[in-house]
Design a protein around this motif. Structure first.
Motif, mmCIF file in Angstrom:
data_model
loop_
_atom_site.group_PDB
_atom_site.id
_atom_site.type_symbol
_atom_site.label_atom_id
_atom_site.label_comp_id
_atom_site.label_asym_id
_atom_site.label_seq_id
_atom_site.Cartn_x
_atom_site.Cartn_y
_atom_site.Cartn_z
ATOM 1 N N CYS A 25 105.032 -106.472 -23.620
ATOM 2 C CA CYS A 25 105.544 -105.099 -23.389
ATOM 3 C C CYS A 25 105.820 -104.900 -21.917
ATOM 4 N N ASN A 26 107.025 -104.349 -21.669
ATOM 5 C CA ASN A 26 107.362 -104.014 -20.284
ATOM 6 C C ASN A 26 106.833 -102.605 -19.973
ATOM 7 N N CYS A 27 105.563 -102.485 -19.768
ATOM 8 C CA CYS A 27 104.928 -101.147 -19.499
ATOM 9 C C CYS A 27 104.687 -100.996 -18.006
ATOM 10 N N THR A 28 104.926 -99.857 -17.572
ATOM 11 C CA THR A 28 104.700 -99.560 -16.144
ATOM 12 C C THR A 28 103.394 -98.778 -15.986
ATOM 13 N N ASP A 29 102.748 -99.054 -14.835
ATOM 14 C CA ASP A 29 101.485 -98.320 -14.538
ATOM 15 C C ASP A 29 101.770 -96.885 -14.115
ATOM 16 N N GLY A 30 100.835 -96.051 -14.389
ATOM 17 C CA GLY A 30 100.977 -94.646 -13.961
ATOM 18 C C GLY A 30 100.726 -94.477 -12.459
ATOM 19 N N GLY A 31 101.137 -93.312 -11.939
ATOM 20 C CA GLY A 31 100.908 -93.033 -10.514
ATOM 21 C C GLY A 31 99.434 -92.777 -10.180
ATOM 22 N N ASP A 32 99.166 -92.955 -8.934
ATOM 23 C CA ASP A 32 97.771 -92.695 -8.486
ATOM 24 C C ASP A 32 97.439 -91.206 -8.593
ATOM 25 N N GLY A 33 96.253 -90.942 -9.056
ATOM 26 C CA GLY A 33 95.816 -89.538 -9.161
ATOM 27 C C GLY A 33 95.427 -88.935 -7.808
ATOM 28 N N ASP A 34 95.369 -87.582 -7.760
ATOM 29 C CA ASP A 34 94.921 -86.885 -6.530
ATOM 30 C C ASP A 34 93.438 -87.150 -6.280
ATOM 31 N N PRO A 35 93.056 -87.090 -5.030
ATOM 32 C CA PRO A 35 91.600 -87.285 -4.757
ATOM 33 C C PRO A 35 90.751 -86.205 -5.418
ATOM 34 N N GLY A 36 89.626 -86.627 -5.857
ATOM 35 C CA GLY A 36 88.732 -85.678 -6.532
ATOM 36 C C GLY A 36 88.097 -84.641 -5.566
ATOM 37 N N PRO A 37 87.437 -83.580 -6.115
ATOM 38 C CA PRO A 37 86.812 -82.534 -5.260
ATOM 39 C C PRO A 37 85.619 -83.104 -4.500
ATOM 40 N N LYS A 38 85.247 -82.358 -3.399
ATOM 41 C CA LYS A 38 84.115 -82.765 -2.548
ATOM 42 C C LYS A 38 82.799 -82.604 -3.299
ATOM 43 N N GLY A 39 81.966 -83.628 -3.196
ATOM 44 C CA GLY A 39 80.686 -83.558 -3.900
ATOM 45 C C GLY A 39 79.697 -82.586 -3.269
ATOM 46 N N ASP A 40 78.629 -82.252 -4.014
ATOM 47 C CA ASP A 40 77.582 -81.325 -3.508
ATOM 48 C C ASP A 40 76.792 -81.976 -2.396
ATOM 49 N N LYS A 41 76.262 -81.099 -1.521
ATOM 50 C CA LYS A 41 75.444 -81.573 -0.390
ATOM 51 C C LYS A 41 74.080 -82.053 -0.896
ATOM 52 N N GLY A 42 73.656 -83.158 -0.377
ATOM 53 C CA GLY A 42 72.385 -83.714 -0.809
ATOM 54 C C GLY A 42 71.169 -82.916 -0.326
ATOM 55 N N ASP A 43 69.979 -83.211 -0.885
ATOM 56 C CA ASP A 43 68.732 -82.528 -0.482
ATOM 57 C C ASP A 43 68.378 -82.863 0.960
ATOM 58 N N ARG A 44 67.699 -81.925 1.574
ATOM 59 C CA ARG A 44 67.278 -82.123 2.964
ATOM 60 C C ARG A 44 66.117 -83.115 3.020
#
Length: 445
Positions: free
Chosen positions: A226-245
């Motif tokens: 199959c001559n299938c083409t790859d999809g485009g790169d997705g947008d970067p995901g959201p910023k993760g939560d701040k870790g514990d102190r």
């Protein structure tokens, strides 16, 4: 006229008083110039003066009868008499009333700022403090570093090839989601070259998919047909939560002490503290000595030699002490006994508080007592009678009566507005039979 003839014999000489020597007459003892013998002597002299007797025979005392009553010359001035005893000291005036307290003045102007003090020496390093307790939860930390590559996942299912790979005449549909990579297939036989189809219209951009988790690197699969083409790169995901102190680190070494700062302003005045202990403004104490031995009974003994009476509570004229305020008092007497028995008592408003009897010919007696007195109460020392009043004072012995206020009953100044007058000398009989304290008639405070 014929002169009378003189008598043949001299007239008889009248009998004279007896003589105890030439020219001196003797009078019996008891007869003098002012007694009964004077009358006989005058009659005898009158007879001698009336009878013609030669002058040399007239006794000398008959010639001086006329000058006997004349006063003699004034005698010399006698020696000066001994000085009399000094009078008792006058009564001390009463202490004036205490004036009201003055008004509280305004606070003064703020003073100028003082000069800056010199820098103090560096203090010694303090001890390391104890580990603090767990702090509050801090804000969410930044994303951590990229983790290690996970283990390889399981192999996917084999891909399914469609029945016909001929191009359809329908417009191409939207690109589908990329399927999983199939296993490497066997090489097929080369097919016939089909006619080239028309280029289709560009489809709409699809919604970017959610990025999946990073999978393990798979084995390279066999190339598909199959001559299938790859999809485009997705947008970067959201910023993760701040870790514990993290945990708090250890306390570091304290730095050097900084320079001393300027002196701050004076703070506001604090609240008034609680009242202090009770201190009465009135004081009372006295001490007096006896000046006359063997004082009379049925009356207070007057100790007129005042040794101390600054507040004026003791009256040296009547021998009475009057209490200026309700409180606890201490009284004592120290007496010298001489030649007589001494029976003495300390009286409080006609009640004998203590009685002492001392039968010594020469000795001393003393007593001390603590009493509670009300304002105006009177205390004094008294002997029983004239037989047992052997209280003595001399050049080398003294008798004293003393007392003082130990502490007042309260600090209320309202009861001290008017002075306590000296009490008059009590009158009446006193009971020595018991110490129950029967008040005598006629006595008053």
């Amino acid at each position: 006229m014929a002169m009378p003839e003189p008598p043949l014999h001299a007239p008889p000489t009248p009998p004279g008083p007896p003589m105890d020597g030439p020219g001196r007459m003797f009078f019996p003892e008891g007869e003098n110039m002012t007694g009964h013998g004077d009358l006989n002597l005058e009659e005898y002299c009158q007879v001698l003066l009336q009878v013609p007797v030669p002058p040399d025979q007239v006794p000398w005392y008959c010639q001086c009868t006329q000058c006997r009553n004349q006063p003699g010359p004034k005698g010399e001035r006698g020696e000066r008499g001994l000085p009399g005893s000094p009078g008792s000291p006058g009564r001390r005036g009463m202490t004036g009333f205490r004036g009201p307290p003055g008004f509280v003045g305004r606070p003064g102007i703020k003073g100028q700022k003082g000069e800056e003090g010199e820098k103090g020496d560096r203090g010694t390093q303090g001890f390391t403090g104890a580990k603090g307790g767990r702090g509050f939860k801090g804000d969410k930390g930044e994303p951590g570093l990229e983790g290690r590559t996970g283990e390889q996942g399981p192999k996917g299912d084999d891909g399914v090839c469609p029945e016909s790979c001929d191009s359809s005449h329908f417009p191409p549909g939207p690109p589908g989601l990329p399927g999983p990579s199939g296993p490497r297939g066997l090489p097929g036989s080369p097919g016939l070259t089909g006619s080239e189809g028309k280029k289709g219209d560009m489809g709409e951009v699809g919604v970017p998919g959610v990025p999946g988790s990073v999978g393990g690197k798979g084995e390279p699969g066999s190339p598909g047909d199959c001559n299938c083409t790859d999809g485009g790169d997705g947008d970067p995901g959201p910023k993760g939560d701040k870790g514990d102190r993290g945990n708090q680190g250890q306390v570091g070494v304290s730095g050097p002490q900084g320079p001393q700062g300027p002196q701050g302003d004076i703070g506001p005045m604090g609240m008034m503290g609680p009242p202090g202990p009770c201190m009465s403004p009135i004081q009372s104490a006295f001490s007096a000595g006896l000046e006359t031995s063997y004082p009379p009974p049925n009356a207070p003994v007057v100790f007129s030699q005042v040794l101390y009476n600054l507040q004026g509570g003791y009256d040296p004229v009547s021998g009475l002490y009057s209490a200026p305020i309700n409180g606890t008092y201490v009284f004592s007497f120290h007496l010298t006994v001489h030649e007589r028995v001494l029976k003495v008592g300390l009286f409080h408003n006609f009640r004998p508080v203590v009685i002492t009897t001392d039968p010594k010919v020469l000795g001393t007696t003393s007593h001390s007592v603590v009493l509670h007195l009300a304002r105006g109460d009177q205390v004094w020392v008294q002997v029983k009678d004239s037989v047992t009043n052997g209280m003595y004072v001399g050049a080398e012995s003294s008798s004293t009566f003393s007392g003082f206020l130990l502490h007042p009953e309260s600090c209320d100044l309202a009861s001290l507005r008017s002075p306590v007058p000296f009490g008059s000398s009590p009158e009446g009989e006193y009971s020595w039979d018991s110490m129950t304290g029967s008040t005598a008639e006629g006595g008053s405070k």
